[in-house]
Design an enzyme around this catalytic site. Structure first.
Site, PDB file in Angstrom:
ATOM      1  N   HIS A 187      -0.357  -3.143   2.537  1.00 24.36           N
ATOM      2  CA  HIS A 187      -1.797  -3.156   2.788  1.00 24.36           C
ATOM      3  C   HIS A 187      -2.528  -4.237   1.990  1.00 24.36           C
ATOM      4  O   HIS A 187      -3.684  -4.545   2.271  1.00 24.36           O
ATOM      5  CB  HIS A 187      -2.417  -1.776   2.532  1.00 24.36           C
ATOM      6  CG  HIS A 187      -2.573  -1.383   1.103  1.00 24.36           C
ATOM      7  ND1 HIS A 187      -1.778  -0.446   0.485  1.00 24.36           N
ATOM      8  CD2 HIS A 187      -3.454  -1.791   0.157  1.00 24.36           C
ATOM      9  CE1 HIS A 187      -2.159  -0.289  -0.765  1.00 24.36           C
ATOM     10  NE2 HIS A 187      -3.177  -1.099  -0.985  1.00 24.36           N
ATOM     11  N   ASP A 241       4.766   1.050   3.271  1.00 22.50           N
ATOM     12  CA  ASP A 241       3.669   0.254   2.740  1.00 22.50           C
ATOM     13  C   ASP A 241       4.169  -0.768   1.716  1.00 22.50           C
ATOM     14  O   ASP A 241       3.564  -0.959   0.660  1.00 22.50           O
ATOM     15  CB  ASP A 241       2.602   1.152   2.108  1.00 22.50           C
ATOM     16  CG  ASP A 241       1.292   0.404   1.870  1.00 22.50           C
ATOM     17  OD1 ASP A 241       1.125  -0.692   2.434  1.00 22.50           O
ATOM     18  OD2 ASP A 241       0.448   0.908   1.111  1.00 22.50           O
ATOM     19  N   GLY A 256      -7.120  -2.682  -6.943  1.00 18.85           N
ATOM     20  CA  GLY A 256      -6.636  -3.959  -7.444  1.00 18.85           C
ATOM     21  C   GLY A 256      -5.266  -3.840  -8.087  1.00 18.85           C
ATOM     22  O   GLY A 256      -4.561  -4.821  -8.255  1.00 18.85           O
ATOM     23  N   ASN A 257      -4.877  -2.599  -8.471  1.00 18.90           N
ATOM     24  CA  ASN A 257      -3.533  -2.350  -8.989  1.00 18.90           C
ATOM     25  C   ASN A 257      -2.490  -2.301  -7.871  1.00 18.90           C
ATOM     26  O   ASN A 257      -1.282  -2.321  -8.144  1.00 18.90           O
ATOM     27  CB  ASN A 257      -3.471  -1.028  -9.755  1.00 18.90           C
ATOM     28  CG  ASN A 257      -3.886  -1.164 -11.205  1.00 18.90           C
ATOM     29  OD1 ASN A 257      -4.919  -0.632 -11.615  1.00 18.90           O
ATOM     30  ND2 ASN A 257      -3.091  -1.871 -11.983  1.00 18.90           N
ATOM     31  N   SER A 258      -2.925  -2.205  -6.631  1.00 21.33           N
ATOM     32  CA  SER A 258      -1.999  -2.100  -5.498  1.00 21.33           C
ATOM     33  C   SER A 258      -0.934  -3.178  -5.540  1.00 21.33           C
ATOM     34  O   SER A 258      -1.242  -4.366  -5.637  1.00 21.33           O
ATOM     35  CB  SER A 258      -2.759  -2.230  -4.177  1.00 21.33           C
ATOM     36  OG  SER A 258      -3.325  -1.015  -3.807  1.00 21.33           O
ATOM     37  N   GLY A 315      16.137  10.085  18.486  1.00 24.73           N
ATOM     38  CA  GLY A 315      15.235  10.313  19.612  1.00 24.73           C
ATOM     39  C   GLY A 315      14.802  11.745  19.814  1.00 24.73           C
ATOM     40  O   GLY A 315      14.765  12.225  20.953  1.00 24.73           O
TER      41      GLY A 315
END
Length: 551
Positions: free
Chosen positions: A164, A195, A269-271, A327
């Site tokens: 992200h 992510d 901002g630590n992401s 599936g």
């Protein structure tokens, strides 16, 4: 001695005496004045001793050692999104970070959608930069920017961060904490399910962080976060590991995300920055926070580095991540007791995963798997819950032949299923929208046991609801705190089976209920209308199960 000599000598002695007297007076006056001055200076704290600053001596501890070790490896990542319509004009005075559109999805094959229950997703704010905790919904034609962090894992310029942070970015810039220069970066590959993303800068001989083993983490271990919260580069915070293997309620990708929870201060901002153990090893990638304000409130989440390594290795090899699938779709009931009751009705006394649906023409369908089969083992490994199935199937290479043990009609069977590519099997996932509009049925509902009333469905109402199934009765109401409400039944649900018997009318419900005694397992197969963009969506099947309460 002449008179003259006597007079001269007497004058000399007098002068000497006067000079001595004056000198003594000056000395005494000086001492008195100095004492008085000192006394005046000490009137605020006459008994205090002035302080002195010692020579600088640096102290050393484990945290300062970790900071010095990791700072060269942690980077600040800034991204910019410029829509195609604005590429030439580049005229956008306001730069605000963007919020990617989020959609709920039905959970395929190896994902649990919590049986349609309420979500806490809005409580968990993914962070997209250093402009504060609020997230702004940006129109698609506006330019936007965001900030995040990352960690160098290869000396040749490969950096692990969050998807992200770089998602849809048209420009990515990396800045090292010990270098004022900014370097352009490119995306090598991403994985939205976890992510995570890998980006690359054209620099050599970088300092790569040492990767640890997140499986060794225990609650209470030191946890250290380094990144650029709110744009403040090279910020280090410390706390402990609060929990390991944390699943986030309502997280759409939770089947592949089992987080390290920490109280080390993590902010927007630590992401993408690293979570580090006391030995200076990277054990996680900081991903999200739980916050009502958008800032630090003592609960942060990091993706375990063991998951990050698997994703990284696939991305640098092929540019993307491939996960296995057979599936099928399944749902698990949150209450273990109710889930066990459901499985017992279908003959699985020792746990398992009930198949909710089988994708036509896909591996499970080709192998003969059917709806309501209960998967109990794969290649001899027991499957007692959905995560067991996910972990085995998702990590199996495409083309692998799995021996899947199932129970059908209370009889054990083994099916040979060839693993397929999950992204191809579930290529068309549908989204969700506002809450569904509660359908209105005909009057005269019938009161049945377990604290609910039901009513028949006429053909016209089926058409209005878009319900294509046959049979079934609609739940008209449930009593607060009743057994029906406890196991998750809601107004508007359509009950199609009760303990594996078809339900076509309220009389069928009453007849089957009358055969049940307190303590016996009971399982309803229910159809519920999924959320859609205009209030009503596709009807989805799930089970509500429990143990018959004492009357």
């Amino acid at each position: 001695m002449s008179f003259y000599d006597k007079v001269r000598r007497q004058k000399f002695l007098s002068f000497t005496l006067i000079l001595f007297t004056l000198s003594v007076g000056i000395v005494i006056g000086t001492l008195v004045q100095t004492g008085a001055k000192a006394a005046r200076e000490q009137t605020a704290a006459p008994d205090a001793t002035p302080l002195t600053i010692p020579n600088p001596v640096q102290t050393q501890n484990d945290f300062t050692r970790v900071a010095k070790l990791l700072e060269p490896s942690v980077v600040n990542i800034s991204t910019e999104y410029i829509p195609k319509t604005n590429v030439q004009t580049r005229a956008t005075p306001n730069l605000r970070r963007r919020q990617p559109q989020q959609q709920q999805q039905q959970q395929p094959d190896d994902e649990d959608d919590n049986n349609g229950s309420g979500s806490l997703q809005d409580f968990f704010n993914r962070f997209f930069g250093g402009q504060g905790g609020n997230q702004f919904q940006e129109p698609e034609d506006q330019r936007s920017a965001s900030l995040g962090s990352g960690v160098v894992v290869d000396k040749n310029g490969y950096i692990l961060t969050n998807n992200h942070v770089v998602d849809k970015a048209t420009k990515i810039t990396v800045k090292f904490m010990n270098d004022d220069k900014e370097y352009p970066a490119t995306v090598v590959g991403t994985d939205s399910d976890t992510d995570l993303a890998v980006v690359h800068v054209d620099r050599k001989n970088l300092t790569a962080a040492k990767v640890g083993n997140s499986d060794a983490l225990q609650v209470g271990d030191w946890a250290i976060a380094i990144g650029s919260p709110f744009g403040f580069e090279a910020t280090m915070t410390a706390g402990i590991v609060s929990h390991v293997g944390r699943d986030i309620p309502g997280d759409q990708k939770q089947s592949f995300q089992h987080f390290i929870q920490t109280d080390a201060a993590i902010n927007p901002g630590n992401s993408g920055g690293p979570l580090i153990n006391i030995r200076g090893e990277v054990v996680g990638i900081n991903t999200m926070i739980a916050s009502r304000s958008g800032g630090y409130q003592g609960i942060g989440f990091a993706m375990p580095i063991n998951t990050g390594v698997k994703v990284y290795n696939q991305i640098i090899r092929s540019g993307h991540v491939t996960r296995g699938s057979i599936g099928i779709r399944f749902r698990e009931i949150d209450n273990p007791e109710n889930n066990n009751s459901l499985l017992k009705v279908y003959g699985a006394d020792h746990g398992g995963v009930m198949v909710d649906s089988v994708e036509p023409g896909q591996p499970a369908d080709k192998a003969g798997m059917k709806e309501h089969d209960v998967v109990v083992s794969i290649d001899g490994k027991p499957v007692t819950k959905g995560q067991d199935l996910i972990d085995i199937v998702a990590d199996s290479p495409v083309g692998a032949d799995l021996k899947v043990g199932i129970i059908r009609d209370k009889k054990p069977m083994t099916l040979n299923v060839v693993v397929g590519d999950r992204t191809k099997i579930f290529a068309k996932e549908y989204g969700a929208g506002p809450a569904p509009v509660e359908p209105e049925g005909p009057g005269n509902p019938t009161q049945v046991k377990f604290g609910m009333s039901v009513q028949s469905l006429r053909p016209a109402e089926r058409d209005n609801l878009g319900f294509k199934g046959t049979g079934g009765v609609m739940v008209a109401s449930t009593e607060p705190g009743s057994f029906a409400e406890t196991i998750g039944l809601q107004k508007g649900d359509i009950i199609v089976e009760l303990n594996r018997e078809k339900v076509n009318s309220p009389a069928d419900i009453q007849r089957i209920q009358n055969t049940l005694k307190a303590g016996q397992p009971v399982a309803f197969q229910v159809m519920r209308q999924a959320q859609g963009p205009r209030g009503g969506g596709e009807w989805q099947s799930f089970f509500a199960a429990g143990t018959v309460p004492a009357q």
